[in-house]
Design an enzyme around this catalytic site. Structure first.
Site, PDB file in Angstrom:
ATOM      1  N   ASP A 147      52.332  40.303  47.243  1.00 34.66           N
ATOM      2  CA  ASP A 147      52.119  38.981  46.656  1.00 34.66           C
ATOM      3  C   ASP A 147      53.373  38.150  46.961  1.00 34.66           C
ATOM      4  O   ASP A 147      53.490  37.582  48.033  1.00 34.66           O
ATOM      5  CB  ASP A 147      51.873  39.203  45.156  1.00 34.66           C
ATOM      6  CG  ASP A 147      51.489  37.948  44.400  1.00 34.66           C
ATOM      7  OD1 ASP A 147      50.795  37.105  44.954  1.00 34.66           O
ATOM      8  OD2 ASP A 147      51.902  37.815  43.225  1.00 34.66           O
TER       9      ASP A 147
ATOM     10  N   GLY B 294      48.666  50.730  41.383  1.00 32.84           N
ATOM     11  CA  GLY B 294      47.650  49.931  42.083  1.00 32.84           C
ATOM     12  C   GLY B 294      47.132  50.493  43.386  1.00 32.84           C
ATOM     13  O   GLY B 294      45.991  50.232  43.756  1.00 32.84           O
TER      14      GLY B 294
ATOM     15  N   GLU C 121      51.086  50.110  49.585  1.00 33.45           N
ATOM     16  CA  GLU C 121      50.969  49.159  48.467  1.00 33.45           C
ATOM     17  C   GLU C 121      49.530  48.673  48.341  1.00 33.45           C
ATOM     18  O   GLU C 121      48.764  48.710  49.306  1.00 33.45           O
ATOM     19  CB  GLU C 121      51.871  47.941  48.730  1.00 33.45           C
ATOM     20  CG  GLU C 121      53.199  47.993  48.016  1.00 33.45           C
ATOM     21  CD  GLU C 121      53.092  47.772  46.502  1.00 33.45           C
ATOM     22  OE1 GLU C 121      51.981  47.884  45.925  1.00 33.45           O
ATOM     23  OE2 GLU C 121      54.124  47.483  45.885  1.00 33.45           O
TER      24      GLU C 121
ATOM     25  N   ARG D 146      40.463  48.762  37.453  1.00 35.50           N
ATOM     26  CA  ARG D 146      40.910  49.557  38.607  1.00 35.50           C
ATOM     27  C   ARG D 146      39.756  50.357  39.202  1.00 35.50           C
ATOM     28  O   ARG D 146      39.772  50.726  40.370  1.00 35.50           O
ATOM     29  CB  ARG D 146      42.017  50.543  38.198  1.00 35.50           C
ATOM     30  CG  ARG D 146      43.312  49.889  37.757  1.00 35.50           C
ATOM     31  CD  ARG D 146      44.403  50.958  37.652  1.00 35.50           C
ATOM     32  NE  ARG D 146      45.543  50.499  36.881  1.00 35.50           N
ATOM     33  CZ  ARG D 146      46.557  49.784  37.364  1.00 35.50           C
ATOM     34  NH1 ARG D 146      46.548  49.420  38.622  1.00 35.50           N
ATOM     35  NH2 ARG D 146      47.568  49.431  36.592  1.00 35.50           N
TER      36      ARG D 146
ATOM     37  N   PHE E 234      43.591  35.699  41.846  1.00 37.43           N
ATOM     38  CA  PHE E 234      43.945  36.975  41.221  1.00 37.43           C
ATOM     39  C   PHE E 234      42.831  37.985  41.450  1.00 37.43           C
ATOM     40  O   PHE E 234      41.680  37.763  41.102  1.00 37.43           O
ATOM     41  CB  PHE E 234      44.250  36.825  39.727  1.00 37.43           C
ATOM     42  CG  PHE E 234      45.016  38.015  39.223  1.00 37.43           C
ATOM     43  CD1 PHE E 234      46.394  38.092  39.393  1.00 37.43           C
ATOM     44  CD2 PHE E 234      44.352  39.069  38.625  1.00 37.43           C
ATOM     45  CE1 PHE E 234      47.102  39.220  38.977  1.00 37.43           C
ATOM     46  CE2 PHE E 234      45.054  40.196  38.199  1.00 37.43           C
ATOM     47  CZ  PHE E 234      46.435  40.265  38.376  1.00 37.43           C
TER      48      PHE E 234
HETATM   49  P1  IMP Z   1      54.956  41.143  44.292  1.00 34.32           P
HETATM   50  O1  IMP Z   1      56.256  41.780  43.907  1.00 34.32           O
HETATM   51  O2  IMP Z   1      54.868  39.729  43.774  1.00 34.32           O
HETATM   52  O3  IMP Z   1      54.663  41.213  45.783  1.00 34.32           O
HETATM   53  O4  IMP Z   1      53.814  41.845  43.496  1.00 34.32           O
HETATM   54  C1  IMP Z   1      53.377  43.094  43.764  1.00 34.32           C
HETATM   55  C2  IMP Z   1      52.610  43.694  42.619  1.00 34.32           C
HETATM   56  O5  IMP Z   1      52.066  42.723  41.698  1.00 34.32           O
HETATM   57  C3  IMP Z   1      51.411  44.392  43.212  1.00 34.32           C
HETATM   58  O6  IMP Z   1      51.739  45.709  43.633  1.00 34.32           O
HETATM   59  C4  IMP Z   1      50.429  44.355  42.074  1.00 34.32           C
HETATM   60  O7  IMP Z   1      50.649  45.433  41.209  1.00 34.32           O
HETATM   61  C5  IMP Z   1      50.745  43.050  41.348  1.00 34.32           C
HETATM   62  N1  IMP Z   1      49.823  41.975  41.813  1.00 34.32           N
HETATM   63  C6  IMP Z   1      50.133  40.889  42.533  1.00 34.32           C
HETATM   64  N2  IMP Z   1      49.048  40.130  42.780  1.00 34.32           N
HETATM   65  C7  IMP Z   1      48.005  40.760  42.188  1.00 34.32           C
HETATM   66  C8  IMP Z   1      46.587  40.490  42.102  1.00 34.32           C
HETATM   67  O8  IMP Z   1      46.042  39.497  42.634  1.00 34.32           O
HETATM   68  N3  IMP Z   1      45.857  41.398  41.407  1.00 34.32           N
HETATM   69  C9  IMP Z   1      46.391  42.505  40.825  1.00 34.32           C
HETATM   70  N4  IMP Z   1      47.692  42.808  40.888  1.00 34.32           N
HETATM   71  C10 IMP Z   1      48.501  41.940  41.567  1.00 34.32           C
END
Ligand code: IMP
Length: 174
Positions: free
Chosen positions: A99, A40, A95, A161, A148
């Site tokens: 999230d 990402g 990053e 992407r 999202f």
């Molecule tokens: P976390 O572990 O919940 O903080 O999630 C991190 C990963 O989830 C990010 O590096 C993204 O790859 C994916 N992610 C979380 N939210 C989104 C979003 O709104 N769009 C796309 N990918 C997301």
């Protein structure tokens, strides 16, 4: 899939340039290792490094997060590890979005055991409404609502992407 523009390319570029200048000032005279987390953050990282006026090394971390497409489970597997040691080096983990914070806190804990001289975090986006593990983001692009987001490196089911701007996926018309 219907989507609504959120942050345009010009606004992203201006903010990324600003972050690059801040990083340059913070690490003057030091060598830096930039570690984008795949996939990402590759677009953000590619733009960011071109605004950092220091000697930088780039090394990548590939991760797989178990969970469904929109929810990370916090169980993270490193699929591609760094190609060289970061011991004694100044490192910035890059990053796309923090999230729940689960992925980045796992990676942070992992990298800290490798004894870098310093370890900072840059993230293009932060979704504070979904925090499960509080994470300190040293270089943050934008704070976003609990929606999202796709584009500028971020995907939904591996698509979008390549959008040059950030957009929100909506279920209108679904
Ligand atoms: P976390 O572990 O919940 O903080 O999630 C991190 C990963 O989830 C990010 O590096 C993204 O790859 C994916 N992610 C979380 N939210 C989104 C979003 O709104 N769009 C796309 N990918 C997301």
């Amino acid at each position: 899939m219907p989507m609504k523009p959120l942050i345009d390319a010009g606004t992203i570029a201006a903010r990324v340039a600003e972050l690059g200048r801040t990083i340059t000032n913070d690490f003057l005279g030091k060598d830096l290792v930039i570690v984008p987390v795949l996939k990402g953050s590759y677009v953000f990282a590619a733009d960011l490094v071109r605004h950092i006026e220091l000697d930088v090394e780039i090394d990548f971390l590939g991760v797989r997060s178990y969970g469904d497409q929109e929810e990370s489970s916090g169980v993270v597997q490193i699929t591609t590890d760094l190609s060289s040691s970061i011991e004694g080096k100044h490192v910035i983990l890059v990053e796309d979005i923090v999230d729940t914070g689960l992925t980045v806190s796992y990676l942070y804990e992992n990298l800290v055991t490798r004894q870098p001289a310093s370890l900072k975090l840059a993230s293009l986006l932060h979704k504070p409404a979904r925090t499960r593990v509080p994470v300190e983001i040293d270089y943050l692009g934008f704070t976003v609502e609990d929606v999202f987001i796709v584009g500028y490196g971020l995907d939904y089911a591996q698509k979008f992407r390549n959008l040059p701007y950030l957009a929100v996926l909506t279920d209108e018309g679904a």
